[in-house]
Motif scaffolding. Structure first.
Motif, short mmCIF file in Angstrom:
data_model
loop_
_atom_site.label_atom_id
_atom_site.label_comp_id
_atom_site.label_asym_id
_atom_site.label_seq_id
_atom_site.Cartn_x
_atom_site.Cartn_y
_atom_site.Cartn_z
N THR A 48 11.25 29.94 45.86
CA THR A 48 10.11 30.55 46.55
C THR A 48 9.26 31.36 45.57
N GLY A 49 9.72 31.46 44.33
CA GLY A 49 8.97 32.21 43.33
C GLY A 49 9.54 33.58 43.04
N LEU A 50 10.63 33.92 43.74
CA LEU A 50 11.27 35.22 43.50
C LEU A 50 11.97 35.24 42.15
N GLU A 51 11.96 36.39 41.52
CA GLU A 51 12.80 36.56 40.32
C GLU A 51 14.14 37.11 40.79
N LEU A 52 15.20 36.49 40.31
CA LEU A 52 16.52 36.80 40.87
C LEU A 52 17.53 37.26 39.84
N CYS A 53 18.09 38.44 40.09
CA CYS A 53 19.24 38.92 39.32
C CYS A 53 20.45 38.83 40.25
N LEU A 54 21.59 38.49 39.68
CA LEU A 54 22.82 38.40 40.48
C LEU A 54 23.89 39.32 39.90
N VAL A 55 24.65 39.94 40.78
CA VAL A 55 25.87 40.65 40.36
C VAL A 55 26.97 40.14 41.27
N ILE A 56 28.08 39.74 40.69
CA ILE A 56 29.18 39.21 41.50
C ILE A 56 30.42 40.06 41.28
N GLY A 57 31.09 40.38 42.39
CA GLY A 57 32.31 41.20 42.31
C GLY A 57 33.49 40.39 41.78
N GLY A 58 34.67 40.97 41.90
CA GLY A 58 35.86 40.30 41.36
C GLY A 58 37.05 40.36 42.30
N GLY A 59 36.79 40.89 43.52
CA GLY A 59 37.88 41.15 44.46
C GLY A 59 38.66 39.91 44.89
N ASN A 60 38.09 38.73 44.70
CA ASN A 60 38.81 37.49 45.02
C ASN A 60 39.89 37.17 43.99
N ILE A 61 39.84 37.88 42.86
CA ILE A 61 40.81 37.62 41.80
C ILE A 61 41.65 38.87 41.51
N PHE A 62 40.98 39.98 41.25
CA PHE A 62 41.75 41.19 40.91
C PHE A 62 40.92 42.44 41.17
N ARG A 63 41.56 43.42 41.81
CA ARG A 63 40.94 44.72 42.02
C ARG A 63 41.78 45.76 41.30
N GLY A 64 41.13 46.58 40.50
CA GLY A 64 41.84 47.58 39.72
C GLY A 64 42.73 48.48 40.56
N ILE A 65 42.20 48.86 41.73
CA ILE A 65 42.92 49.83 42.54
C ILE A 65 44.24 49.23 43.07
N SER A 66 44.26 47.92 43.32
CA SER A 66 45.51 47.30 43.77
C SER A 66 46.52 47.25 42.63
N GLY A 67 46.03 46.99 41.42
CA GLY A 67 46.92 47.00 40.26
C GLY A 67 47.51 48.38 40.07
N ALA A 68 46.64 49.41 40.20
CA ALA A 68 47.10 50.79 40.01
C ALA A 68 48.14 51.15 41.06
N ALA A 69 47.92 50.64 42.30
CA ALA A 69 48.88 50.93 43.38
C ALA A 69 50.26 50.35 43.06
N LYS A 70 50.28 49.30 42.26
CA LYS A 70 51.57 48.69 41.90
C LYS A 70 52.11 49.25 40.59
N GLY A 71 51.52 50.34 40.12
CA GLY A 71 52.09 51.04 38.97
C GLY A 71 51.40 50.80 37.65
N MET A 72 50.34 49.96 37.66
CA MET A 72 49.62 49.75 36.39
C MET A 72 48.76 50.96 36.06
N ASP A 73 48.46 51.08 34.80
CA ASP A 73 47.49 52.08 34.38
C ASP A 73 46.14 51.73 35.02
N ARG A 74 45.49 52.68 35.65
CA ARG A 74 44.27 52.40 36.42
C ARG A 74 43.16 51.80 35.55
N ALA A 75 42.94 52.43 34.40
CA ALA A 75 41.84 51.94 33.56
C ALA A 75 42.13 50.51 33.09
N GLN A 76 43.37 50.27 32.72
CA GLN A 76 43.75 48.92 32.27
C GLN A 76 43.50 47.90 33.40
N ALA A 77 43.91 48.28 34.61
CA ALA A 77 43.74 47.39 35.77
C ALA A 77 42.25 47.17 36.04
#
Ligand code: UDP
Length: 244
Positions: A48-77
Protein backbone atom coordinates in the motif's frame (compact mmCIF):
# COMPACT_ATOMS: atom_id res chain seq x y z
CA UNK A 1 3.30 -0.69 -6.16
CA UNK A 2 -0.38 0.11 -5.59
CA UNK A 3 -1.38 2.87 -3.21
CA UNK A 4 -4.54 2.50 -1.16
CA UNK A 5 -5.27 4.68 1.84
CA UNK A 6 -4.14 3.55 5.26
CA UNK A 7 -4.86 5.11 8.64
CA UNK A 8 -4.79 8.84 7.91
CA UNK A 9 -1.31 10.26 7.86
CA UNK A 10 0.46 6.96 8.47
CA UNK A 11 3.62 6.83 6.40
CA UNK A 12 5.79 4.53 8.46
CA UNK A 13 4.77 2.02 11.08
CA UNK A 14 6.46 -0.45 13.35
CA UNK A 15 4.75 -3.82 13.59
CA UNK A 16 5.55 -5.83 16.70
CA UNK A 17 4.69 -9.52 16.52
CA UNK A 18 4.91 -11.52 19.70
CA UNK A 19 6.89 -14.72 19.31
CA UNK A 20 3.90 -16.85 20.24
CA UNK A 21 2.01 -15.89 17.10
CA UNK A 22 4.75 -17.54 15.04
CA UNK A 23 3.84 -20.84 16.69
CA UNK A 24 0.55 -20.91 14.78
CA UNK A 25 -1.29 -23.85 16.28
CA UNK A 26 1.86 -25.55 17.53
CA UNK A 27 2.84 -25.59 21.19
CA UNK A 28 6.39 -24.43 20.55
CA UNK A 29 8.70 -23.05 17.87
CA UNK A 30 8.01 -21.80 14.38
CA UNK A 31 5.06 -22.84 12.20
CA UNK A 32 6.46 -22.03 8.76
CA UNK A 33 3.02 -22.10 7.10
CA UNK A 34 1.69 -19.60 9.59
CA UNK A 35 4.78 -17.42 9.19
CA UNK A 36 4.16 -17.50 5.43
CA UNK A 37 0.60 -16.25 5.96
CA UNK A 38 1.87 -13.48 8.25
CA UNK A 39 4.44 -12.54 5.63
CA UNK A 40 1.68 -12.24 3.03
CA UNK A 41 -0.13 -9.76 5.30
CA UNK A 42 3.07 -7.80 5.80
CA UNK A 43 3.62 -7.73 2.03
CA UNK A 44 0.07 -6.47 1.46
CA UNK A 45 0.68 -3.66 3.95
CA UNK A 46 4.01 -2.78 2.32
CA UNK A 47 2.33 -2.80 -1.10
CA UNK A 48 0.00 0.00 0.00
CA UNK A 49 3.09 2.21 0.09
CA UNK A 50 3.68 2.05 3.84
CA UNK A 51 7.21 1.90 5.15
CA UNK A 52 7.42 -1.04 7.50
CA UNK A 53 9.67 -1.87 10.42
CA UNK A 54 9.18 -5.19 12.20
CA UNK A 55 10.12 -6.36 15.67
CA UNK A 56 9.51 -9.99 16.55
CA UNK A 57 9.53 -11.47 20.05
CA UNK A 58 11.05 -14.78 21.10
CA UNK A 59 8.50 -16.24 23.49
CA UNK A 60 7.76 -19.15 21.14
CA UNK A 61 11.31 -20.38 21.73
CA UNK A 62 12.72 -19.00 24.96
CA UNK A 63 11.84 -16.42 27.61
CA UNK A 64 14.55 -15.28 29.98
CA UNK A 65 12.23 -15.15 32.94
CA UNK A 66 11.28 -18.83 32.56
CA UNK A 67 14.95 -19.79 32.41
CA UNK A 68 15.60 -17.73 35.53
CA UNK A 69 12.68 -19.44 37.28
CA UNK A 70 14.42 -22.76 36.66
CA UNK A 71 17.61 -21.53 38.29
CA UNK A 72 19.52 -20.01 35.38
CA UNK A 73 21.30 -16.73 35.71
CA UNK A 74 18.72 -14.14 34.59
CA UNK A 75 21.00 -12.15 32.32
CA UNK A 76 22.32 -15.30 30.67
CA UNK A 77 18.75 -16.52 30.10
CA UNK A 78 17.78 -13.15 28.67
CA UNK A 79 20.63 -13.34 26.15
CA UNK A 80 19.24 -16.73 25.09
CA UNK A 81 15.84 -15.06 24.64
CA UNK A 82 17.44 -12.40 22.45
CA UNK A 83 19.04 -15.10 20.31
CA UNK A 84 15.57 -16.63 19.92
CA UNK A 85 14.30 -13.35 18.47
CA UNK A 86 17.09 -13.47 15.87
CA UNK A 87 15.94 -16.95 14.77
CA UNK A 88 12.38 -15.66 14.41
CA UNK A 89 13.61 -12.64 12.46
CA UNK A 90 15.48 -14.89 10.03
CA UNK A 91 12.38 -17.09 9.60
CA UNK A 92 10.27 -14.03 8.79
CA UNK A 93 12.93 -12.66 6.44
CA UNK A 94 12.95 -15.93 4.57
CA UNK A 95 9.13 -15.95 4.30
CA UNK A 96 9.07 -12.35 3.08
CA UNK A 97 11.80 -12.87 0.51
CA UNK A 98 9.95 -15.89 -0.85
CA UNK A 99 7.16 -13.43 -1.65
CA UNK A 100 9.62 -11.10 -3.35
CA UNK A 101 9.78 -8.55 -0.51
CA UNK A 102 13.32 -7.28 0.00
CA UNK A 103 14.01 -7.51 3.70
CA UNK A 104 16.94 -6.70 5.95
CA UNK A 105 17.47 -7.96 9.47
CA UNK A 106 19.32 -5.64 11.85
CA UNK A 107 20.27 -7.15 15.18
CA UNK A 108 21.08 -5.34 18.41
CA UNK A 109 23.51 -8.20 19.13
CA UNK A 110 26.07 -8.17 16.37
CA UNK A 111 26.02 -11.32 14.27
CA UNK A 112 27.82 -10.38 11.08
CA UNK A 113 27.50 -13.73 9.33
CA UNK A 114 23.71 -13.65 9.32
CA UNK A 115 22.50 -10.07 9.55
CA UNK A 116 23.40 -6.41 9.79
CA UNK A 117 24.00 -4.56 13.04
CA UNK A 118 21.44 -1.91 13.98
CA UNK A 119 22.46 1.23 12.10
CA UNK A 120 19.67 3.78 12.06
CA UNK A 121 20.79 5.61 8.94
CA UNK A 122 21.19 2.40 7.02
CA UNK A 123 17.74 1.27 8.15
CA UNK A 124 16.41 4.60 6.89
CA UNK A 125 17.86 3.92 3.43
CA UNK A 126 16.37 0.42 3.38
CA UNK A 127 12.92 1.81 4.17
CA UNK A 128 13.24 4.49 1.50
CA UNK A 129 14.00 1.73 -1.00
CA UNK A 130 10.81 -0.12 -0.02
CA UNK A 131 12.58 -2.81 1.98
CA UNK A 132 11.12 -4.17 5.18
CA UNK A 133 13.52 -3.83 8.11
CA UNK A 134 13.29 -6.42 10.90
CA UNK A 135 14.93 -5.31 14.13
CA UNK A 136 16.09 -8.34 16.12
CA UNK A 137 17.44 -8.90 19.64
CA UNK A 138 15.24 -6.25 21.27
CA UNK A 139 17.27 -3.46 22.80
CA UNK A 140 20.28 -5.78 23.04
CA UNK A 141 20.33 -5.78 26.83
CA UNK A 142 18.99 -8.21 29.44
CA UNK A 143 16.10 -7.28 31.75
CA UNK A 144 14.25 -5.81 28.78
CA UNK A 145 11.70 -7.27 26.39
CA UNK A 146 11.01 -6.98 22.71
CA UNK A 147 8.12 -4.65 23.56
CA UNK A 148 10.70 -2.17 24.81
CA UNK A 149 12.75 -2.90 21.69
CA UNK A 150 9.69 -2.14 19.58
CA UNK A 151 9.04 1.16 21.38
CA UNK A 152 12.70 2.14 21.07
CA UNK A 153 12.90 1.38 17.34
CA UNK A 154 9.52 3.05 16.72
CA UNK A 155 10.88 6.19 18.38
CA UNK A 156 14.26 6.25 16.67
CA UNK A 157 12.83 5.42 13.25
CA UNK A 158 10.16 8.09 13.78
CA UNK A 159 7.30 5.68 13.14
CA UNK A 160 3.77 7.08 13.14
CA UNK A 161 2.45 4.19 15.21
CA UNK A 162 3.43 1.00 16.93
CA UNK A 163 1.10 -1.84 15.94
CA UNK A 164 1.17 -4.72 18.37
CA UNK A 165 -0.08 -7.86 16.66
CA UNK A 166 -0.80 -10.43 19.30
CA UNK A 167 -3.23 -13.20 20.28
CA UNK A 168 -5.86 -10.93 21.85
CA UNK A 169 -7.92 -8.35 20.01
CA UNK A 170 -7.18 -5.36 22.21
CA UNK A 171 -6.78 -4.06 25.72
CA UNK A 172 -9.31 -5.26 28.29
CA UNK A 173 -10.31 -3.96 31.70
CA UNK A 174 -9.50 -7.44 33.08
CA UNK A 175 -8.38 -10.79 31.71
CA UNK A 176 -11.28 -11.76 29.39
CA UNK A 177 -10.50 -15.46 29.88
CA UNK A 178 -11.08 -15.15 33.62
CA UNK A 179 -13.57 -12.32 34.00
CA UNK A 180 -16.84 -12.42 31.98
CA UNK A 181 -17.37 -8.73 32.71
CA UNK A 182 -14.07 -7.70 31.17
CA UNK A 183 -14.60 -5.08 28.47
CA UNK A 184 -12.40 -4.08 25.59
CA UNK A 185 -11.40 -0.44 25.26
CA UNK A 186 -11.69 1.25 21.91
CA UNK A 187 -9.15 3.86 22.90
CA UNK A 188 -7.37 4.37 26.19
CA UNK A 189 -4.84 6.82 27.61
CA UNK A 190 -1.22 5.79 28.26
CA UNK A 191 -1.43 6.90 31.89
CA UNK A 192 -4.55 4.80 32.55
CA UNK A 193 -2.78 1.77 31.14
CA UNK A 194 0.17 2.44 33.45
CA UNK A 195 -1.86 3.35 36.55
CA UNK A 196 -4.16 0.34 36.24
CA UNK A 197 -1.36 -1.96 35.18
CA UNK A 198 -3.35 -3.17 32.16
CA UNK A 199 -1.65 -5.90 30.15
CA UNK A 200 -0.65 -4.14 26.94
CA UNK A 201 3.11 -3.96 26.92
CA UNK A 202 5.59 -3.57 29.73
CA UNK A 203 5.55 -0.25 31.50
CA UNK A 204 8.88 0.91 30.06
CA UNK A 205 7.57 0.38 26.51
CA UNK A 206 4.30 2.21 27.22
CA UNK A 207 6.15 5.11 28.87
CA UNK A 208 8.55 5.43 25.94
CA UNK A 209 5.62 5.59 23.52
CA UNK A 210 3.82 8.10 25.73
CA UNK A 211 6.87 10.36 26.00
CA UNK A 212 7.29 10.31 22.22
CA UNK A 213 3.56 10.50 21.39
CA UNK A 214 3.58 7.22 19.48
CA UNK A 215 0.11 5.62 19.43
CA UNK A 216 0.04 1.90 20.22
CA UNK A 217 -2.51 -0.12 18.29
CA UNK A 218 -3.21 -3.51 19.88
CA UNK A 219 -4.97 -6.09 17.70
CA UNK A 220 -5.18 -9.80 16.99
CA UNK A 221 -2.85 -10.87 14.21
CA UNK A 222 -4.18 -14.43 14.42
CA UNK A 223 -7.27 -13.41 12.51
CA UNK A 224 -6.48 -13.45 8.78
CA UNK A 225 -6.76 -10.06 7.07
CA UNK A 226 -6.82 -8.13 10.31
CA UNK A 227 -3.64 -6.17 9.72
CA UNK A 228 -5.09 -4.65 6.54
CA UNK A 229 -8.37 -3.89 8.31
CA UNK A 230 -6.65 -2.19 11.21
CA UNK A 231 -4.48 -0.17 8.83
CA UNK A 232 -7.59 0.91 6.94
CA UNK A 233 -9.02 2.25 10.20
CA UNK A 234 -11.45 -0.69 10.66
CA UNK A 235 -11.10 -3.92 12.52
CA UNK A 236 -11.21 -4.71 16.19
CA UNK A 237 -8.37 -3.09 18.09
CA UNK A 238 -7.53 -0.78 20.96
CA UNK A 239 -5.59 2.41 20.41
CA UNK A 240 -3.46 3.61 23.32
CA UNK A 241 -2.85 7.32 22.93
CA UNK A 242 -2.92 10.69 24.69
CA UNK A 243 -6.29 11.68 26.06
CA UNK A 244 -7.71 14.78 24.44
N1 UDP B 1 15.04 -10.09 25.72
C1 UDP B 1 15.93 -9.30 26.45
N2 UDP B 1 16.15 -8.01 26.06
C2 UDP B 1 15.50 -7.43 25.00
C3 UDP B 1 14.57 -8.23 24.28
C4 UDP B 1 14.36 -9.54 24.65
O1 UDP B 1 16.53 -9.76 27.40
O2 UDP B 1 15.73 -6.26 24.70
C5 UDP B 1 14.87 -11.50 26.05
C6 UDP B 1 14.00 -11.75 27.28
O3 UDP B 1 14.53 -12.86 27.98
C7 UDP B 1 12.67 -12.14 26.66
C8 UDP B 1 13.08 -12.90 25.44
O4 UDP B 1 14.25 -12.20 24.98
O5 UDP B 1 11.91 -12.97 27.52
C9 UDP B 1 12.06 -12.98 24.34
O6 UDP B 1 11.45 -11.74 24.11
P1 UDP B 1 9.92 -11.39 24.55
O7 UDP B 1 9.61 -12.07 25.83
O8 UDP B 1 9.80 -9.91 24.51
O9 UDP B 1 9.12 -12.05 23.36
P2 UDP B 1 7.54 -12.09 23.11
O10 UDP B 1 6.85 -12.12 24.43
O11 UDP B 1 7.19 -10.86 22.35
O12 UDP B 1 7.36 -13.32 22.28
Amino acid sequence: MTHTPTLPGFRRILLKLSGEVLMGNQAYGIDTDFVASLAAEVKAARDTGLELCLVIGGGNIFRGISGAAKGMDRAQADYMGMLATIMNALAMQSALEKLGVDTRVQSAIQMDAVCEPVIRRRAERHLQKGRVVIFAAGVGAPYFTTDSGAALRAAEMQCDALLKGTSVDGVYSADPKKDPNARRFDTIDYDTVLAENLQVMDASAVALCRDNSIPIVVFSIREPGNLAKVLAGDGIRTIVKKEH
